[in-house]
Enzyme design. Structure first.
Site, mmCIF file in Angstrom:
data_model
loop_
_atom_site.group_PDB
_atom_site.id
_atom_site.type_symbol
_atom_site.label_atom_id
_atom_site.label_comp_id
_atom_site.label_asym_id
_atom_site.label_seq_id
_atom_site.Cartn_x
_atom_site.Cartn_y
_atom_site.Cartn_z
ATOM 1 C CB SER A 7 -0.896 0.004 1.239
ATOM 2 O OG SER A 7 -1.520 1.260 1.357
ATOM 3 C CG HIS A 32 -4.180 -1.245 -1.311
ATOM 4 N ND1 HIS A 32 -5.316 -1.961 -1.630
ATOM 5 C CD2 HIS A 32 -4.538 -0.417 -0.301
ATOM 6 C CE1 HIS A 32 -6.303 -1.575 -0.849
ATOM 7 N NE2 HIS A 32 -5.865 -0.626 -0.027
ATOM 8 C CG ASP A 34 -5.231 2.879 1.040
ATOM 9 O OD1 ASP A 34 -6.187 2.100 0.931
ATOM 10 O OD2 ASP A 34 -4.144 2.555 1.568
ATOM 11 C CG MET A 36 -8.224 7.726 2.608
ATOM 12 S SD MET A 36 -7.350 7.768 4.176
ATOM 13 C CE MET A 36 -6.598 6.134 4.173
ATOM 14 C CG HIS A 65 -9.483 0.711 -0.079
ATOM 15 N ND1 HIS A 65 -8.863 0.538 1.144
ATOM 16 C CD2 HIS A 65 -10.808 0.759 0.193
ATOM 17 C CE1 HIS A 65 -9.774 0.495 2.092
ATOM 18 N NE2 HIS A 65 -10.958 0.642 1.545
ATOM 19 C CG MET A 67 -11.282 3.923 2.435
ATOM 20 S SD MET A 67 -9.698 3.887 3.292
ATOM 21 C CE MET A 67 -8.598 3.839 1.900
ATOM 22 C CG MET A 136 -11.896 -2.123 5.476
ATOM 23 S SD MET A 136 -10.358 -1.796 4.584
ATOM 24 C CE MET A 136 -9.393 -0.924 5.820
ATOM 25 C CG ASP A 174 -6.458 -2.325 3.431
ATOM 26 O OD1 ASP A 174 -5.315 -2.152 3.885
ATOM 27 O OD2 ASP A 174 -7.098 -1.444 2.817
HETATM 28 C C1 DX5 Z 1 -6.257 2.045 5.837
HETATM 29 C C2 DX5 Z 1 -5.863 1.720 4.427
HETATM 30 C C3 DX5 Z 1 -4.798 0.714 4.308
HETATM 31 C C4 DX5 Z 1 -3.469 1.114 4.879
HETATM 32 C C5 DX5 Z 1 -2.900 -0.095 5.527
HETATM 33 O O1 DX5 Z 1 -7.426 2.745 5.842
HETATM 34 O O2 DX5 Z 1 -6.999 1.231 3.716
HETATM 35 O O3 DX5 Z 1 -4.644 0.272 2.975
HETATM 36 O O4 DX5 Z 1 -2.564 1.586 3.914
HETATM 37 O O5 DX5 Z 1 -1.800 0.267 6.245
HETATM 38 P P1 DX5 Z 1 -1.066 -0.721 7.276
HETATM 39 O O6 DX5 Z 1 -0.619 -1.910 6.481
HETATM 40 O O7 DX5 Z 1 0.033 0.115 7.780
HETATM 41 O O8 DX5 Z 1 -2.078 -1.096 8.326
HETATM 42 ZN ZN ZN Z 2 -6.697 0.280 1.738
#
Ligand code: DX5
Ligand code: ZN
Length: 224
Positions: A7, A32, A34, A36, A65, A67, A136, A174
């Site tokens: 990620s 990956h 993310d 947000m 992903h 969010m 999650m 994740d």
């Molecule tokens: C959290 C993200 C994850 C994050 C995971 O909301 O969706 O993808 O990058 O990070 P680690 O592996 O550090 O928990």
């Molecule tokens: Zn994620």
């Protein structure tokens, strides 16, 4: 097939390209990404310029992903920018069936994500549509949180469901994955393990990603 999915949320954004090359050297197949929006989760990350730059820079698959509160508006924009896989949260989709088909019609793989408080049984009517389910294992929004162990019960439930109904979706997890729990995660039946801080905050990201893959493959082969 089992794979570790780094990620980039945990990468150093002043040298993102170098961090991507480090995990490429470890043989990973997918990154990956993310996204947000500061509404669905109390944090912001990146927009389409990063996806576009990554698309030009690497051949790795880009797993997005989302969010965000409004995936119907933004999923097409990220697909156009270069996303190969796009997952949307069950918790925000009023017309989930339509959203998943829209993602697939635009040529991407469609995933549905469930938060720690959302049960697997709510996915019953979309498991025949999705390409993957993302469980999650932390509450979304931040990296470096502690893995919630009962997430693996959800994974086992999904594995059973997939066998019983002869379906093909992949199972992704994740949050909070690292060297200490990767064996247990792999044994539960997860296909794709997202790992952020355990890879990019390690002294050597290539070695950390390789080690996670090695431990997981060993755990699965011993089990068989
Ligand atoms: C959290 C993200 C994850 C994050 C995971 O909301 O969706 O993808 O990058 O990070 P680690 O592996 O550090 O928990
Ligand atoms: Zn994620």
């Amino acid at each position: 097939m089992f794979q570790v999915v780094p990620s980039i949320f945990a990468a150093d954004f002043t040298r993102l390209g170098e961090d991507v090359r480090r995990v490429e050297q470890a043989g990973v197949k997918m990154l990956h990404v993310d996204i947000m929006d500061g509404h669905f989760v109390p944090n912001f990350t990146m927009g389409t310029p990063i996806t576009e730059s990554l698309r030009k820079f690497t051949k790795l698959k880009l797993d997005h992903h989302l969010m965000i509160e409004d995936p119907d508006t933004y999923a097409p924009i990220f697909i156009k920018a270069g996303a190969d896989c796009v997952s949307v949260h069950y918790e925000v989709c009023r017309n989930l069936d339509r959203t998943l088909h829209m993602i697939q019609d635009l040529g991407a793989k469609a995933g549905v994500v469930i938060n720690p408080a959302t049960p697997v049984m709510l996915l019953e009517n979309v498991l025949n549509i999705v390409d993957y389910v993302l469980v999650m294992s932390v509450n979304p929004g931040y990296g470096g949180q502690t893995f919630i162990p009962r997430s693996l019960d959800k994974v086992r439930q999904l594995v059973r469901y997939r066998e019983e109904r002869r379906l093909n979706f992949s199972i992704e997890i994740d949050g909070g994955a690292g060297l200490e729990n990767i064996a247990e995660i792999a044994r539960a039946g997860v296909d794709w393990v997202v790992a952020g801080s355990s890879i990019f905050h390690a002294p050597d990201a290539t070695q950390a990603a390789r080690e996670m893959q090695r431990i997981a493959h060993e755990a699965i082969s011993i089990q068989v």
